[in-house]
Enzyme design. Structure first.
Site: not given
Ligand code: CMP
Length: 134
Positions: A9, A49, A112, A115, A126
């Site tokens: 990311k 997403y 984070n 992904h 995806e």
């Molecule tokens: P990712 O694995 O990219 O999939 C969806 C992303 O949404 C997740 O990682 C987080 O970066 C983001 N996200 C933020 N808030 C939430 C939440 N409450 N629950 C799940 N994903 C979240």
């Protein structure tokens, strides 16, 4: 052989973590089948997403994922989806175990670092979006 997709990311790319992260996957034994550097625009973010559209965190997620370059890769290896998920750690970086990518490099939730597809079905969806010619 099994495949999965990862997206480093904007925080991971911006903090120059691409080499370290890709090297972890290579050392584990995964083969890189495709890789590209690009930026999400709003349309692509909504497509990629789409399962999260309408959730309270979606606007922040869209804003973040479009904020800078990302690196996406398709990785191939035994049990790719599950092994890579275990290597990246809990979605909430601040709860991710040390030794995982999020546990070693991050503290955020939306930001984070990386992904990864959470199922073979997610991988199929995806990868079709990010690597349509694979
Ligand atoms: P990712 O694995 O990219 O999939 C969806 C992303 O949404 C997740 O990682 C987080 O970066 C983001 N996200 C933020 N808030 C939430 C939440 N409450 N629950 C799940 N994903 C979240």
């Amino acid at each position: 052989m099994d495949r999965t997709l990862v997206v480093i990311k904007p925080d991971g790319v911006g903090r120059r973590l691409v080499g370290d992260i890709i090297s972890r996957f290579e050392r584990r034994g995964f083969k890189i089948k495709a890789m590209r550097l690009f930026e999400f625009d709003s349309k692509l973010a909504r497509d990629f997403y789409s399962p999260h559209i309408g959730k309270p965190f979606f606007p922040e997620l869209e804003n973040f994922i479009t904020s800078g370059p990302v690196v996406a890769a398709v990785l191939e290896g035994n049990k790719a989806v599950d092994v890579v998920r275990s290597m990246i750690g809990d979605t909430k970086s601040f709860e991710a175990a040390s030794g995982t990518i999020r546990g070693d490099y991050g503290l955020g939730y939306t930001d984070n670092v990386i992904h990864a597809s959470d199922s073979t079905e997610s991988y199929a969806r995806e990868s079709k979006i990010l690597f349509p010619n694979l």
